[in-house]
Design a protein around this motif. Sequence first.
Motif, PDB file in Angstrom:
ATOM      1  N   TRP A  20       2.517  36.296  90.692  1.00  0.00           N
ATOM      2  CA  TRP A  20       3.408  35.617  91.639  1.00  0.00           C
ATOM      3  C   TRP A  20       2.750  35.432  93.000  1.00  0.00           C
ATOM      4  O   TRP A  20       2.965  34.424  93.665  1.00  0.00           O
ATOM      5  CB  TRP A  20       4.730  36.388  91.772  1.00  0.00           C
ATOM      6  CG  TRP A  20       5.622  36.195  90.586  1.00  0.00           C
ATOM      7  CD1 TRP A  20       5.975  37.114  89.656  1.00  0.00           C
ATOM      8  CD2 TRP A  20       6.256  34.969  90.194  1.00  0.00           C
ATOM      9  NE1 TRP A  20       6.791  36.561  88.704  1.00  0.00           N
ATOM     10  CE2 TRP A  20       6.978  35.244  89.013  1.00  0.00           C
ATOM     11  CE3 TRP A  20       6.288  33.677  90.719  1.00  0.00           C
ATOM     12  CZ2 TRP A  20       7.722  34.275  88.348  1.00  0.00           C
ATOM     13  CZ3 TRP A  20       7.022  32.704  90.063  1.00  0.00           C
ATOM     14  CH2 TRP A  20       7.730  33.002  88.891  1.00  0.00           C
ATOM     15  N   TRP A  21       1.931  36.414  93.429  1.00  0.00           N
ATOM     16  CA  TRP A  21       1.162  36.227  94.665  1.00  0.00           C
ATOM     17  C   TRP A  21       0.300  34.975  94.543  1.00  0.00           C
ATOM     18  O   TRP A  21       0.235  34.147  95.458  1.00  0.00           O
ATOM     19  CB  TRP A  21       0.252  37.436  94.913  1.00  0.00           C
ATOM     20  CG  TRP A  21       0.815  38.536  95.758  1.00  0.00           C
ATOM     21  CD1 TRP A  21       1.091  39.805  95.367  1.00  0.00           C
ATOM     22  CD2 TRP A  21       1.154  38.477  97.156  1.00  0.00           C
ATOM     23  NE1 TRP A  21       1.581  40.543  96.418  1.00  0.00           N
ATOM     24  CE2 TRP A  21       1.622  39.749  97.531  1.00  0.00           C
ATOM     25  CE3 TRP A  21       1.096  37.461  98.113  1.00  0.00           C
ATOM     26  CZ2 TRP A  21       2.036  40.044  98.824  1.00  0.00           C
ATOM     27  CZ3 TRP A  21       1.506  37.757  99.413  1.00  0.00           C
ATOM     28  CH2 TRP A  21       1.969  39.030  99.753  1.00  0.00           C
ATOM     29  N   GLY A  22      -0.386  34.836  93.413  1.00  0.00           N
ATOM     30  CA  GLY A  22      -1.248  33.686  93.214  1.00  0.00           C
ATOM     31  C   GLY A  22      -0.487  32.376  93.231  1.00  0.00           C
ATOM     32  O   GLY A  22      -0.905  31.402  93.877  1.00  0.00           O
ATOM     33  N   ARG A  23       0.622  32.348  92.552  1.00  0.00           N
ATOM     34  CA  ARG A  23       1.415  31.121  92.501  1.00  0.00           C
ATOM     35  C   ARG A  23       1.960  30.748  93.867  1.00  0.00           C
ATOM     36  O   ARG A  23       1.887  29.590  94.288  1.00  0.00           O
ATOM     37  CB  ARG A  23       2.580  31.288  91.519  1.00  0.00           C
ATOM     38  CG  ARG A  23       3.280  29.996  91.175  1.00  0.00           C
ATOM     39  CD  ARG A  23       4.759  30.177  90.912  1.00  0.00           C
ATOM     40  NE  ARG A  23       5.490  30.498  92.138  1.00  0.00           N
ATOM     41  CZ  ARG A  23       6.809  30.381  92.275  1.00  0.00           C
ATOM     42  NH1 ARG A  23       7.542  29.978  91.265  1.00  0.00           N
ATOM     43  NH2 ARG A  23       7.398  30.695  93.408  1.00  0.00           N
ATOM     44  N   ASP A  24       2.517  31.735  94.584  1.00  0.00           N
ATOM     45  CA  ASP A  24       3.204  31.447  95.841  1.00  0.00           C
ATOM     46  C   ASP A  24       2.235  31.086  96.966  1.00  0.00           C
ATOM     47  O   ASP A  24       2.475  30.158  97.729  1.00  0.00           O
ATOM     48  CB  ASP A  24       4.066  32.649  96.252  1.00  0.00           C
ATOM     49  CG  ASP A  24       5.194  32.889  95.270  1.00  0.00           C
ATOM     50  OD1 ASP A  24       5.654  31.921  94.649  1.00  0.00           O
ATOM     51  OD2 ASP A  24       5.608  34.051  95.109  1.00  0.00           O
ATOM     52  N   VAL A  25       1.129  31.819  97.089  1.00  0.00           N
ATOM     53  CA  VAL A  25       0.184  31.530  98.164  1.00  0.00           C
ATOM     54  C   VAL A  25      -0.561  30.229  97.901  1.00  0.00           C
ATOM     55  O   VAL A  25      -0.796  29.437  98.824  1.00  0.00           O
ATOM     56  CB  VAL A  25      -0.804  32.695  98.368  1.00  0.00           C
ATOM     57  CG1 VAL A  25      -1.871  32.322  99.388  1.00  0.00           C
ATOM     58  CG2 VAL A  25      -0.054  33.939  98.833  1.00  0.00           C
ATOM     59  N   SER A  26      -0.933  29.977  96.651  1.00  0.00           N
ATOM     60  CA  SER A  26      -1.616  28.713  96.348  1.00  0.00           C
ATOM     61  C   SER A  26      -0.704  27.531  96.641  1.00  0.00           C
ATOM     62  O   SER A  26      -1.164  26.484  97.120  1.00  0.00           O
ATOM     63  CB  SER A  26      -2.072  28.681  94.889  1.00  0.00           C
ATOM     64  OG  SER A  26      -0.975  28.739  93.998  1.00  0.00           O
ATOM     65  N   ASP A  27       0.588  27.691  96.396  1.00  0.00           N
ATOM     66  CA  ASP A  27       1.539  26.623  96.718  1.00  0.00           C
ATOM     67  C   ASP A  27       1.699  26.474  98.224  1.00  0.00           C
ATOM     68  O   ASP A  27       1.756  25.356  98.749  1.00  0.00           O
ATOM     69  CB  ASP A  27       2.892  26.915  96.077  1.00  0.00           C
ATOM     70  CG  ASP A  27       3.935  25.848  96.406  1.00  0.00           C
ATOM     71  OD1 ASP A  27       3.783  24.706  95.923  1.00  0.00           O
ATOM     72  OD2 ASP A  27       4.884  26.149  97.159  1.00  0.00           O
ATOM     73  N   SER A  28       1.760  27.599  98.946  1.00  0.00           N
ATOM     74  CA  SER A  28       1.917  27.553 100.395  1.00  0.00           C
ATOM     75  C   SER A  28       0.721  26.873 101.056  1.00  0.00           C
ATOM     76  O   SER A  28       0.883  26.096 102.001  1.00  0.00           O
ATOM     77  CB  SER A  28       2.081  28.972 100.946  1.00  0.00           C
ATOM     78  OG  SER A  28       2.254  28.965 102.349  1.00  0.00           O
TER      79      SER A  28
END
Length: 244
Positions: A20-28
């Motif tokens: 989830w860290w990967g998904r959320d930061v890459s999206d941000s």
Amino acid sequence: MRARRPPARGVRCPHAQTVWWGRDVSDSLRLTADDVLYTCLPLFHTDALNTHAHAMAVGASCVIGERFSATRYWERVAESGATAVCLLGAMVPMLLAQPASPADRAHRAWRGLSPATPGSAWEPFRERFGATLVDGFGSTETNLVIGATPGDQRPGYLGTERDGFSARVVDDLLDPVADGVAGELVVRSAHEFAFCTGYLGESGPGPTVWRRTGDRVVREGDGWFRFVDRIKDVIRWRGENVSL
């Protein structure tokens, strides 16, 4: 008589939390497979520890620098081929304090994740180095609960709630306070295992339970959050919360 320092507590971080860290930061950061992400933060830090996850989420590349050097930072960013960088807010004034150099713009990085960036430094940083800074709120125990994007920024603010996460400002009795009033930030995730499952030797709260952060923030009427200070007995030193 010297006060005894409380022992550090190990945090139980499930694999899904990293995903989830990967998904959320890459999206941000609006990362794509064509990006190169650069960090020189120590690998005990959540940001650096999960940098590979940010890149893997979209198939981007990740470069981990040996250490932070204010004098050679942009040279190393250029050598890495980075299009996005990871900073801490305390590093921003250090870079701005350096003498002007041709290296300031001789790189490809046009945005960077930089939690706790002083609002007054945001525009000077972008004007000088050509990189837009993105703020946000997260911790080893949680995830990127609050954040922004390069195209939707408000200098001095953490951002707004990210999809799948909830944030609330409460008083000492844990009752919600009105917008514009400072209180403690509590957070919650709708995703199972997006937060830590507790500390070593202790039972953790369920995935939908509100988590206290110890941070005092203000929520504006339009949903943007602003950090005020720490409530707990800690000091803030170069972007890190240090227990007294």
